[in-house]
Design an enzyme around this catalytic site. Structure first.
Site, PDB file in Angstrom:
ATOM      1  N   HIS A  44       0.854  -1.192   0.000  1.00 52.80           N
ATOM      2  CA  HIS A  44       0.000   0.000   0.000  1.00 52.80           C
ATOM      3  C   HIS A  44       0.889   1.241   0.000  1.00 52.80           C
ATOM      4  CE1 HIS A  44       1.118  -0.485   4.225  1.00 52.80           C
ATOM      5  NE2 HIS A  44       1.022   0.837   4.271  1.00 52.80           N
ATOM      6  N   HIS A 130       5.740   5.775  -0.556  1.00 56.29           N
ATOM      7  CA  HIS A 130       6.511   4.589  -0.915  1.00 56.29           C
ATOM      8  C   HIS A 130       5.694   3.331  -0.616  1.00 56.29           C
ATOM      9  CE1 HIS A 130       7.212   5.072   3.391  1.00 56.29           C
ATOM     10  NE2 HIS A 130       7.406   3.759   3.419  1.00 56.29           N
TER      11      HIS A 130
END
Length: 188
Positions: A44, A130
């Protein structure tokens, strides 16, 4: 000892993208020797980490974020880079970076503001989107940053995907995958 449940808002990655990331990364495990690889279902892009939450505050933040994202538009992102956090010779986090897309930063600011409105104290460092891939360097020899470009499957072939959903996740430390969706907020 009881574990505390934590919550966070994140961009959900499409299942097909999670599978591609996983497949590409599993080809590199002999090069990138980390102790714990993230389960593919747990990939995610975090927008706001809430920590532990009371029921009333959870209900409030779900409502506030839901209202603020109504009618919001989806957008494209690309996974392009690999990098690390922590000690350069023995990193603690290995991650994939996404293209710098203004709409991702705007989405994060919207979610962040609603979390503050709901009474949360959030991380104040600049946002650094990220996808965490692995944790804790496990090799005896030192990590070298040359590997990040040499073995990056996304360098010449960036992985594109449509961002079309924000999810509130709950952390279950004793399960795998660890992250359980609690609420979902679709983007058009």
């Amino acid at each position: 000892m009881a574990t505390t449940t934590h919550y966070f808002f994140a961009v959900r990655l499409p299942d097909s993208v999670k599978q591609i990331i996983h497949d590409q990364m599993m080809k590199t495990t002999s090069t990138f020797r980390f102790k714990r690889w993230v389960h593919r279902e747990d990939y995610h892009i975090t927008l706001a980490f809430l920590g532990s939450v009371g029921e009333e505050q959870l209900s409030s933040v779900i409502q506030l974020v839901g209202e603020s994202l109504k009618g919001g538009a989806g957008f494209q992102l690309q996974i392009k880079s690999l990098d690390i956090f922590g000690n350069k010779q023995s990193p603690r986090i290995f991650w994939a970076g996404v293209s710098k897309e203004r709409r991702l930063y705007d989405l994060q600011k919207t979610v962040y503001r609603q979390c503050i409105e709901a009474g949360f104290t959030l991380e104040s460092r600049p946002y650094h989107p990220h996808i965490t891939l692995a944790r804790k360097w496990a090799a005896e020899d030192e990590f070298t940053s040359v590997l990040l470009e040499r073995y990056n499957p996304f360098l010449e072939n960036p992985l594109s995907f449509q961002v079309n959903e924000v999810v509130l996740y709950k952390t279950n430390l004793d399960q795998e995958p660890k992250y359980e969706p609690v609420a979902s907020f679709p983007l058009k």
